[in-house]
Design a protein around this motif. Structure first.
Motif, PDB file in Angstrom:
ATOM      1  N   GLN A   1       4.657   9.148  -9.031  1.00 38.67           N
ATOM      2  CA  GLN A   1       4.898   7.824  -9.789  1.00 38.67           C
ATOM      3  C   GLN A   1       4.385   6.727  -8.875  1.00 38.67           C
ATOM      4  OE1 GLN A   1       9.052   6.637 -10.323  1.00 38.67           O
ATOM      5  NE2 GLN A   1       8.368   6.230 -12.587  1.00 38.67           N
ATOM      6  N   MET A   2       4.590   6.679  -7.591  1.00 35.45           N
ATOM      7  CA  MET A   2       4.222   5.677  -6.752  1.00 35.45           C
ATOM      8  C   MET A   2       2.783   5.957  -6.778  1.00 35.45           C
ATOM      9  SD  MET A   2       6.511   3.669  -6.265  1.00 35.45           S
ATOM     10  CE  MET A   2       6.124   2.466  -4.992  1.00 35.45           C
ATOM     11  N   ASP A   3       2.310   7.005  -6.449  1.00 30.45           N
ATOM     12  CA  ASP A   3       0.724   7.297  -6.429  1.00 30.45           C
ATOM     13  C   ASP A   3      -0.047   6.943  -7.318  1.00 30.45           C
ATOM     14  OD1 ASP A   3       1.368  10.606  -4.619  1.00 30.45           O
ATOM     15  OD2 ASP A   3       1.401   8.533  -3.681  1.00 30.45           O
ATOM     16  N   ALA A   4       0.424   7.151  -8.749  1.00 31.97           N
ATOM     17  CA  ALA A   4      -0.473   6.542  -9.793  1.00 31.97           C
ATOM     18  C   ALA A   4      -0.678   5.059  -9.730  1.00 31.97           C
ATOM     19  CB  ALA A   4       0.472   6.939 -10.993  1.00 31.97           C
ATOM     20  N   PHE A   5       0.505   4.437  -9.454  1.00 31.73           N
ATOM     21  CA  PHE A   5       0.266   2.766  -9.061  1.00 31.73           C
ATOM     22  C   PHE A   5      -0.737   2.486  -8.201  1.00 31.73           C
ATOM     23  CE2 PHE A   5       1.544  -1.505  -8.993  1.00 31.73           C
ATOM     24  CZ  PHE A   5       1.413  -1.749  -7.785  1.00 31.73           C
ATOM     25  N   PHE A   6      -0.730   3.206  -7.207  1.00 37.29           N
ATOM     26  CA  PHE A   6      -1.733   2.675  -5.778  1.00 37.29           C
ATOM     27  C   PHE A   6      -3.158   3.305  -6.453  1.00 37.29           C
ATOM     28  CE2 PHE A   6       1.985   2.556  -3.505  1.00 37.29           C
ATOM     29  CZ  PHE A   6       1.855   1.377  -2.887  1.00 37.29           C
ATOM     30  N   PHE A   7      -3.024   4.420  -6.984  1.00 37.53           N
ATOM     31  CA  PHE A   7      -4.520   4.925  -7.488  1.00 37.53           C
ATOM     32  C   PHE A   7      -5.042   4.006  -8.635  1.00 37.53           C
ATOM     33  CE2 PHE A   7      -2.934   9.285  -6.099  1.00 37.53           C
ATOM     34  CZ  PHE A   7      -3.986   9.198  -4.881  1.00 37.53           C
ATOM     35  N   ASP A   8      -4.049   3.269  -9.253  1.00 35.88           N
ATOM     36  CA  ASP A   8      -4.655   2.404 -10.358  1.00 35.88           C
ATOM     37  C   ASP A   8      -5.343   1.163  -9.657  1.00 35.88           C
ATOM     38  OD1 ASP A   8      -3.810   4.116 -12.339  1.00 35.88           O
ATOM     39  OD2 ASP A   8      -2.022   2.778 -12.895  1.00 35.88           O
ATOM     40  N   LYS A   9      -4.935   0.904  -8.485  1.00 43.78           N
ATOM     41  CA  LYS A   9      -5.537  -0.522  -7.887  1.00 43.78           C
ATOM     42  C   LYS A   9      -6.919  -0.017  -7.079  1.00 43.78           C
ATOM     43  CE  LYS A   9      -1.868  -3.027  -9.028  1.00 43.78           C
ATOM     44  NZ  LYS A   9      -2.076  -3.754 -10.128  1.00 43.78           N
ATOM     45  N   HIS A  28      -6.609   8.328   0.950  1.00 40.15           N
ATOM     46  CA  HIS A  28      -5.628   8.954   0.238  1.00 40.15           C
ATOM     47  C   HIS A  28      -4.294   9.362   1.073  1.00 40.15           C
ATOM     48  CE1 HIS A  28      -7.641   9.636  -3.603  1.00 40.15           C
ATOM     49  NE2 HIS A  28      -8.664  10.405  -2.824  1.00 40.15           N
ATOM     50  N   SER A  29      -4.910   9.606   2.304  1.00 42.24           N
ATOM     51  CA  SER A  29      -3.503   9.762   3.473  1.00 42.24           C
ATOM     52  C   SER A  29      -2.905   8.551   3.622  1.00 42.24           C
ATOM     53  CB  SER A  29      -4.143  10.335   4.624  1.00 42.24           C
ATOM     54  OG  SER A  29      -2.946  10.272   5.449  1.00 42.24           O
ATOM     55  N   ARG A  30      -3.564   7.172   3.767  1.00 45.22           N
ATOM     56  CA  ARG A  30      -2.716   5.797   3.891  1.00 45.22           C
ATOM     57  C   ARG A  30      -2.178   5.356   2.658  1.00 45.22           C
ATOM     58  NH1 ARG A  30      -2.328   2.538   7.662  1.00 45.22           N
ATOM     59  NH2 ARG A  30      -2.931   0.780   6.719  1.00 45.22           N
ATOM     60  N   ILE A  31      -2.569   5.852   1.386  1.00 49.96           N
ATOM     61  CA  ILE A  31      -1.917   5.519   0.218  1.00 49.96           C
ATOM     62  C   ILE A  31      -0.915   6.548   0.090  1.00 49.96           C
ATOM     63  CG2 ILE A  31      -1.977   5.961  -2.390  1.00 49.96           C
ATOM     64  CD1 ILE A  31      -4.916   5.100  -2.089  1.00 49.96           C
ATOM     65  N   ASP A  32      -0.704   7.759   0.471  1.00 50.79           N
ATOM     66  CA  ASP A  32       0.570   8.389   0.412  1.00 50.79           C
ATOM     67  C   ASP A  32       1.436   7.905   1.547  1.00 50.79           C
ATOM     68  OD1 ASP A  32      -0.614  10.133  -1.412  1.00 50.79           O
ATOM     69  OD2 ASP A  32      -1.222  11.739  -0.071  1.00 50.79           O
ATOM     70  N   ASP A  33       1.079   7.582   2.584  1.00 53.03           N
ATOM     71  CA  ASP A  33       2.100   6.838   3.634  1.00 53.03           C
ATOM     72  C   ASP A  33       2.742   5.627   3.377  1.00 53.03           C
ATOM     73  OD1 ASP A  33       1.399   9.025   5.596  1.00 53.03           O
ATOM     74  OD2 ASP A  33       0.021   7.330   6.725  1.00 53.03           O
ATOM     75  N   ILE A  34       1.840   4.745   2.460  1.00 56.51           N
ATOM     76  CA  ILE A  34       2.563   3.531   1.855  1.00 56.51           C
ATOM     77  C   ILE A  34       3.360   3.624   0.887  1.00 56.51           C
ATOM     78  CG2 ILE A  34       1.626   1.370   0.589  1.00 56.51           C
ATOM     79  CD1 ILE A  34      -0.903   1.101   2.021  1.00 56.51           C
ATOM     80  N   GLY A  35       2.925   4.627   0.100  1.00 56.37           N
ATOM     81  CA  GLY A  35       4.077   5.223  -1.012  1.00 56.37           C
ATOM     82  C   GLY A  35       5.252   5.790  -0.573  1.00 56.37           C
ATOM     83  N   LYS A  36       5.091   6.544   0.644  1.00 52.35           N
ATOM     84  CA  LYS A  36       6.293   7.152   1.335  1.00 52.35           C
ATOM     85  C   LYS A  36       7.151   5.930   1.876  1.00 52.35           C
ATOM     86  CE  LYS A  36       4.669  11.698   2.325  1.00 52.35           C
ATOM     87  NZ  LYS A  36       3.937  12.466   3.129  1.00 52.35           N
ATOM     88  N   LYS A  37       6.670   4.980   2.430  1.00 52.47           N
ATOM     89  CA  LYS A  37       7.341   3.529   3.068  1.00 52.47           C
ATOM     90  C   LYS A  37       8.111   3.057   1.998  1.00 52.47           C
ATOM     91  CE  LYS A  37       4.454   3.395   7.309  1.00 52.47           C
ATOM     92  NZ  LYS A  37       3.557   2.842   8.101  1.00 52.47           N
ATOM     93  N   VAL A  38       7.306   2.638   0.817  1.00 49.34           N
ATOM     94  CA  VAL A  38       7.806   2.094  -0.184  1.00 49.34           C
ATOM     95  C   VAL A  38       9.138   2.824  -0.768  1.00 49.34           C
ATOM     96  CG1 VAL A  38       7.537   1.131  -2.661  1.00 49.34           C
ATOM     97  CG2 VAL A  38       5.748   0.560  -0.905  1.00 49.34           C
ATOM     98  N   GLN A  39       8.932   3.892  -0.829  1.00 50.65           N
ATOM     99  CA  GLN A  39      10.153   4.802  -1.339  1.00 50.65           C
ATOM    100  C   GLN A  39      11.290   4.741  -0.397  1.00 50.65           C
ATOM    101  OE1 GLN A  39       8.549   8.930  -2.144  1.00 50.65           O
ATOM    102  NE2 GLN A  39       7.635   8.322  -4.192  1.00 50.65           N
ATOM    103  N   ASP A  40      11.105   5.075   0.983  1.00 54.22           N
ATOM    104  CA  ASP A  40      12.055   4.560   2.072  1.00 54.22           C
ATOM    105  C   ASP A  40      12.556   3.351   1.793  1.00 54.22           C
ATOM    106  OD1 ASP A  40      11.581   7.075   2.935  1.00 54.22           O
ATOM    107  OD2 ASP A  40      10.314   6.490   4.632  1.00 54.22           O
ATOM    108  N   LEU A  41      11.926   2.404   1.557  1.00 53.85           N
ATOM    109  CA  LEU A  41      12.523   0.940   1.677  1.00 53.85           C
ATOM    110  C   LEU A  41      13.410   0.850   0.213  1.00 53.85           C
ATOM    111  CD1 LEU A  41       9.511  -1.257   2.460  1.00 53.85           C
ATOM    112  CD2 LEU A  41      11.730  -1.155   3.789  1.00 53.85           C
ATOM    113  N   VAL A  42      12.831   1.493  -0.736  1.00 49.10           N
ATOM    114  CA  VAL A  42      13.666   1.329  -1.828  1.00 49.10           C
ATOM    115  C   VAL A  42      15.005   2.043  -2.077  1.00 49.10           C
ATOM    116  CG1 VAL A  42      13.812   2.213  -4.494  1.00 49.10           C
ATOM    117  CG2 VAL A  42      11.667   0.967  -3.658  1.00 49.10           C
ATOM    118  N   GLY A  43      14.758   3.303  -1.251  1.00 45.67           N
ATOM    119  CA  GLY A  43      15.918   4.074  -0.926  1.00 45.67           C
ATOM    120  C   GLY A  43      16.950   3.092   0.051  1.00 45.67           C
ATOM    121  N   LYS A  44      16.606   2.512   0.948  1.00 45.48           N
ATOM    122  CA  LYS A  44      17.424   1.630   1.817  1.00 45.48           C
ATOM    123  C   LYS A  44      17.901   0.623   1.003  1.00 45.48           C
ATOM    124  CE  LYS A  44      14.987   2.877   6.130  1.00 45.48           C
ATOM    125  NZ  LYS A  44      14.126   2.038   7.312  1.00 45.48           N
TER     126      LYS A  44
END
Length: 131
Positions: A1-9, A28-44
Motif C-alpha cells: 500500500q505504501m509502496d504504491a504511494f511512493f511509486f506514484d511519486k 527501490h531499496s530506499r523507497i522500501d526502507d522509507i515505507g518500512k520506517k513510515v509503517q514503524d512510525l505509524v505503528g508507534k
C-alpha cells in the motif's frame, strides 16, 4: 500500500532518462526502507494512542472510584449531622413541652385567681350596696 504511494511519486521511465539497473535497484531499496520506517512510525503512533487511551480509562476508573468514595463519606457525615441535630431538636422539644405545660398550669392558676378576684369584687359590690 505504501509502496504504491511512493511509486506514484517517482517520475515515469518514459519521462526520465534511463538509469542503470544498479541505481534503479538502490532507489527501490530506499523507497522500501522509507515505507518500512513510515509503517514503524505509524505503528508507534498507534501504540502511543492505545497507551493514552488505557491511561485515560484507568484515570476515569480511579476518578469514578474516588468520587464514589467521597460521596460515601459525605453521606456518612450527613447522617451523623442529622443524628446530632435530631438529638438537639429532641432536647429542645422536651424543654418546649415543659415550658408549654408550665404555661398551661400558670394560665389555669391565673384563670382561677381571676375568678376568685371577680367573686370578691362581686361580694364587695354587694356589701357596699347593702350598706
Amino acid at each position: 500500500q505504501m509502496d504504491a504511494f511512493f511509486f506514484d511519486k517517482l517520475p515515469s521511465t518514459s519521462q526520465s532518462t534511463p538509469k542503470p539497473r544498479h541505481e534503479t535497484t538502490q532507489v527501490h531499496s530506499r523507497i522500501d526502507d522509507i515505507g518500512k520506517k513510515v509503517q514503524d512510525l505509524v505503528g508507534k503512533i498507534n501504540d502511543s494512542r492505545t497507551m493514552d487511551q488505557t491511561i485515560m480509562d484507568n484515570f476515569q476508573d480511579k476518578l469514578v472510584e474516588k468520587v464514589g468514595e467521597i460521596c460515601g463519606q459525605m453521606t456518612e457525615h450527613m447522617y451523623t449531622v442529622y443524628e446530632e441535630n435530631s438529638h438537639a431538636m429532641q432536647a429542645t422539644l422536651q424543654e418546649l413541652t415543659l415550658v408549654l405545660e408550665s404555661c398551661s398550669k400558670l394560665n389555669t392558676e391565673l384563670h382561677t385567681a381571676s375568678q376568685a378576684l371577680a367573686g370578691l369584687n362581686r361580694g364587695l359590690t354587694l356589701h357596699r350596696s347593702t350598706e
